[in-house]
Write a protein that holds these residues in place. Structure first.
Motif, PDB file in Angstrom:
ATOM      1  N   GLN A 122       5.284 -70.596   1.174  1.00 34.21           N
ATOM      2  CA  GLN A 122       6.036 -69.345   1.055  1.00 34.21           C
ATOM      3  C   GLN A 122       5.267 -68.205   1.712  1.00 34.21           C
ATOM      4  OE1 GLN A 122       6.052 -68.968  -3.219  1.00 34.21           O
ATOM      5  NE2 GLN A 122       8.000 -70.049  -3.465  1.00 34.21           N
ATOM      6  N   ASP A 123       4.004 -68.466   2.031  1.00 35.63           N
ATOM      7  CA  ASP A 123       3.092 -67.434   2.542  1.00 35.63           C
ATOM      8  C   ASP A 123       3.333 -67.224   4.034  1.00 35.63           C
ATOM      9  OD1 ASP A 123       0.848 -65.946   3.432  1.00 35.63           O
ATOM     10  OD2 ASP A 123      -0.319 -66.661   1.712  1.00 35.63           O
ATOM     11  N   LYS A 124       3.782 -66.041   4.408  1.00 35.33           N
ATOM     12  CA  LYS A 124       4.092 -65.754   5.807  1.00 35.33           C
ATOM     13  C   LYS A 124       2.862 -65.854   6.700  1.00 35.33           C
ATOM     14  CE  LYS A 124       8.407 -65.055   4.953  1.00 35.33           C
ATOM     15  NZ  LYS A 124       9.391 -66.105   5.379  1.00 35.33           N
ATOM     16  N   ARG A 125       1.697 -65.515   6.163  1.00 34.60           N
ATOM     17  CA  ARG A 125       0.471 -65.600   6.962  1.00 34.60           C
ATOM     18  C   ARG A 125       0.135 -67.049   7.297  1.00 34.60           C
ATOM     19  NH1 ARG A 125      -3.452 -62.660   2.952  1.00 34.60           N
ATOM     20  NH2 ARG A 125      -2.261 -64.106   1.635  1.00 34.60           N
ATOM     21  N   ILE A 126       0.267 -67.927   6.305  1.00 37.10           N
ATOM     22  CA  ILE A 126      -0.006 -69.345   6.546  1.00 37.10           C
ATOM     23  C   ILE A 126       1.067 -69.946   7.443  1.00 37.10           C
ATOM     24  CG2 ILE A 126      -0.106 -71.615   5.432  1.00 37.10           C
ATOM     25  CD1 ILE A 126      -1.560 -70.304   3.122  1.00 37.10           C
ATOM     26  N   ALA A 127       2.315 -69.529   7.238  1.00 37.19           N
ATOM     27  CA  ALA A 127       3.403 -70.012   8.090  1.00 37.19           C
ATOM     28  C   ALA A 127       3.141 -69.653   9.549  1.00 37.19           C
ATOM     29  CB  ALA A 127       4.731 -69.420   7.626  1.00 37.19           C
ATOM     30  N   ARG A 128       2.697 -68.424   9.784  1.00 38.43           N
ATOM     31  CA  ARG A 128       2.407 -67.981  11.155  1.00 38.43           C
ATOM     32  C   ARG A 128       1.225 -68.764  11.729  1.00 38.43           C
ATOM     33  NH1 ARG A 128       0.908 -63.195  10.103  1.00 38.43           N
ATOM     34  NH2 ARG A 128       3.031 -62.472   9.749  1.00 38.43           N
ATOM     35  N   LYS A 129       0.203 -68.982  10.917  1.00 35.35           N
ATOM     36  CA  LYS A 129      -0.975 -69.731  11.359  1.00 35.35           C
ATOM     37  C   LYS A 129      -0.584 -71.138  11.795  1.00 35.35           C
ATOM     38  CE  LYS A 129      -5.362 -71.240  11.405  1.00 35.35           C
ATOM     39  NZ  LYS A 129      -6.360 -70.851  12.414  1.00 35.35           N
ATOM     40  N   LEU A 130       0.212 -71.817  10.965  1.00 39.35           N
ATOM     41  CA  LEU A 130       0.601 -73.186  11.278  1.00 39.35           C
ATOM     42  C   LEU A 130       1.552 -73.238  12.467  1.00 39.35           C
ATOM     43  CD1 LEU A 130       1.081 -74.592   7.663  1.00 39.35           C
ATOM     44  CD2 LEU A 130      -0.799 -75.065   9.242  1.00 39.35           C
ATOM     45  N   ALA A 131       2.480 -72.291  12.535  1.00 36.82           N
ATOM     46  CA  ALA A 131       3.437 -72.277  13.640  1.00 36.82           C
ATOM     47  C   ALA A 131       2.740 -72.050  14.976  1.00 36.82           C
ATOM     48  CB  ALA A 131       4.492 -71.201  13.406  1.00 36.82           C
ATOM     49  N   GLU A 132       1.741 -71.178  14.973  1.00 36.56           N
ATOM     50  CA  GLU A 132       1.062 -70.822  16.219  1.00 36.56           C
ATOM     51  C   GLU A 132      -0.061 -71.788  16.593  1.00 36.56           C
ATOM     52  OE1 GLU A 132      -0.289 -66.847  15.637  1.00 36.56           O
ATOM     53  OE2 GLU A 132       1.718 -65.951  15.810  1.00 36.56           O
ATOM     54  N   ASP A 133      -0.713 -72.383  15.581  1.00 34.87           N
ATOM     55  CA  ASP A 133      -1.925 -73.166  15.860  1.00 34.87           C
ATOM     56  C   ASP A 133      -1.784 -74.666  15.645  1.00 34.87           C
ATOM     57  OD1 ASP A 133      -2.990 -70.709  16.325  1.00 34.87           O
ATOM     58  OD2 ASP A 133      -4.227 -70.638  14.522  1.00 34.87           O
ATOM     59  N   ILE A 134      -0.582 -75.164  15.287  1.00 34.63           N
ATOM     60  CA  ILE A 134      -0.444 -76.593  14.977  1.00 34.63           C
ATOM     61  C   ILE A 134      -0.861 -77.467  16.158  1.00 34.63           C
ATOM     62  CG2 ILE A 134       1.971 -76.768  15.672  1.00 34.63           C
ATOM     63  CD1 ILE A 134       0.235 -78.507  12.667  1.00 34.63           C
ATOM     64  N   GLU A 135      -0.718 -76.943  17.379  1.00 32.93           N
ATOM     65  CA  GLU A 135      -1.106 -77.716  18.557  1.00 32.93           C
ATOM     66  C   GLU A 135      -2.620 -77.834  18.705  1.00 32.93           C
ATOM     67  OE1 GLU A 135       0.896 -79.295  20.930  1.00 32.93           O
ATOM     68  OE2 GLU A 135       2.477 -78.942  19.463  1.00 32.93           O
ATOM     69  N   THR A 136      -3.355 -76.888  18.147  1.00 31.23           N
ATOM     70  CA  THR A 136      -4.813 -76.888  18.309  1.00 31.23           C
ATOM     71  C   THR A 136      -5.553 -77.311  17.046  1.00 31.23           C
ATOM     72  OG1 THR A 136      -4.889 -74.522  17.754  1.00 31.23           O
ATOM     73  CG2 THR A 136      -4.723 -75.103  20.086  1.00 31.23           C
ATOM     74  N   LEU A 137      -4.839 -77.473  15.937  1.00 30.41           N
ATOM     75  CA  LEU A 137      -5.476 -77.935  14.708  1.00 30.41           C
ATOM     76  C   LEU A 137      -5.675 -79.446  14.779  1.00 30.41           C
ATOM     77  CD1 LEU A 137      -3.531 -75.962  11.938  1.00 30.41           C
ATOM     78  CD2 LEU A 137      -5.940 -75.685  12.562  1.00 30.41           C
ATOM     79  N   GLU A 138      -6.886 -79.899  14.482  1.00 29.08           N
ATOM     80  CA  GLU A 138      -7.141 -81.341  14.499  1.00 29.08           C
ATOM     81  C   GLU A 138      -6.468 -81.999  13.299  1.00 29.08           C
ATOM     82  OE1 GLU A 138     -10.984 -83.557  15.805  1.00 29.08           O
ATOM     83  OE2 GLU A 138     -11.136 -83.275  13.620  1.00 29.08           O
ATOM     84  N   GLN A 139      -5.776 -83.107  13.550  1.00 25.40           N
ATOM     85  CA  GLN A 139      -5.140 -83.868  12.494  1.00 25.40           C
ATOM     86  C   GLN A 139      -5.810 -85.236  12.406  1.00 25.40           C
ATOM     87  OE1 GLN A 139      -0.805 -83.720  12.362  1.00 25.40           O
ATOM     88  NE2 GLN A 139      -0.808 -82.148  13.952  1.00 25.40           N
ATOM     89  N   GLU A 140      -6.079 -85.665  11.187  1.00 26.99           N
ATOM     90  CA  GLU A 140      -6.730 -86.959  10.982  1.00 26.99           C
ATOM     91  C   GLU A 140      -5.736 -87.929  10.358  1.00 26.99           C
ATOM     92  OE1 GLU A 140     -10.655 -88.877   8.718  1.00 26.99           O
ATOM     93  OE2 GLU A 140     -10.372 -86.694   8.827  1.00 26.99           O
ATOM     94  N   CYS A 141      -5.614 -89.103  10.959  1.00 24.56           N
ATOM     95  CA  CYS A 141      -4.669 -90.119  10.489  1.00 24.56           C
ATOM     96  C   CYS A 141      -5.371 -91.466  10.346  1.00 24.56           C
ATOM     97  CB  CYS A 141      -3.505 -90.282  11.464  1.00 24.56           C
ATOM     98  SG  CYS A 141      -2.516 -88.795  11.716  1.00 24.56           S
ATOM     99  N   ILE A 142      -4.976 -92.211   9.329  1.00 23.24           N
ATOM    100  CA  ILE A 142      -5.409 -93.593   9.168  1.00 23.24           C
ATOM    101  C   ILE A 142      -4.231 -94.465   9.609  1.00 23.24           C
ATOM    102  CG2 ILE A 142      -6.196 -95.371   7.580  1.00 23.24           C
ATOM    103  CD1 ILE A 142      -8.197 -93.090   8.086  1.00 23.24           C
TER     104      ILE A 142
END
Length: 261
Positions: free
Chosen positions: A149-169
């Protein structure tokens, strides 16, 4: 709509509380949605609930509107649930819908809250409203999905999802080709484009650990097929610096204030 005989004299809880506290209707609604209001001893979080004149409406002594801050929920999505828009393209997306995949949002309930959640946050019905998801995950996959619900986190994820490292098994079957692990780390292409270096290592004999950025739908299965492996299951366990941790499948926990993506 005609009011039934049994409802005569009943009023909306928000109206009753506003008159009782001599405050605005919106302030009354905030107290109710904050979980501070009870009717005959039972907490009611729905401002539109109907109350009778003889019922007792009380507000908790510690009631405060300062706690009405937006929350972020971390869900352990099971396979078979849709999470996020546009996470799959073409035939895969059509297939998941035709098979009646349920939205992962439907898993977010009071009952599915992880019992061992370390966050000291009272679970409220308002926490399940106006949630947005910017961390899509393919329907067959499982693991961490973020709703906020947090607009700041929403903006962070929307803008940076391409550069955030994701770890998968990734659980795989088959025999990897000679030099296949090195190719997974660097040397493969996807959709006609060379892939950047990726961290890939064996977790055990049948599971690979991928740590990558800018992941595309179908990328991991295509990479594995290129080195002789078949993907049996994918589980995302981390986005940026936020881990899934010990959240059981189908349950969720709150993002704590100190956790940053």
């Amino acid at each position: 709509m005609t009011e039934s005989h049994n409802d005569r004299g009943h009023v909306r809880l928000a109206k009753r509380l506003a008159e009782q506290l001599q405050c605005s209707r919106s302030t009354a609604e905030q107290y109710i949605e904050g979980g501070w209001v009870s009717v005959d001893g039972k907490t009611i979080e729905v401002p539109g609930a109907r109350v009778a004149p003889q019922q007792t409406v009380t507000v908790a002594e510690q009631a405060s509107l300062f706690e009405l801050t937006p929350v972020t929920l971390l869900l352990h999505k099971p396979p078979g649930f849709e999470a996020g828009l546009g996470m799959e393209a073409g035939h895969a997306a059509h297939t998941s819908r035709s098979q009646g995949a349920r939205p992962a949002l439907s898993l977010l309930t009071v009952a599915s809250h992880m019992a061992e959640d370390a966050a000291e946050i009272r679970v409220l019905l308002r926490h399940f409203k106006q949630l947005e998801c910017f961390t899509p995950l393919p329907t067959p996959a499982s693991g961490l999905v973020v709703f906020t619900q947090d607009k700041r986190i929403a903006r962070k994820l929307a803008e940076d999802i391409e550069t955030l490292e994701q770890e998968c098994i990734v659980e795989v079957a088959g025999q990897i080709t000679e030099g296949g692990l090195q190719k997974l780390c660097h040397g493969l292409s996807f959709n006609g484009r060379a892939l950047p270096p990726i961290k890939v290592s064996w977790q055990n004999e049948t599971r690979l650990r991928f740590a990558l950025k800018g992941i595309r739908p179908g990328q991991i299965p295509a990479m594995c097929e290129a080195v002789g492996l078949r993907v049996m299951a994918i589980k995302r366990i981390r986005i940026g610096r936020v881990p899934l941790a010990k959240v059981p499948e189908g349950q969720w926990r709150y993002l704590q204030p100190w956790e940053k993506f």
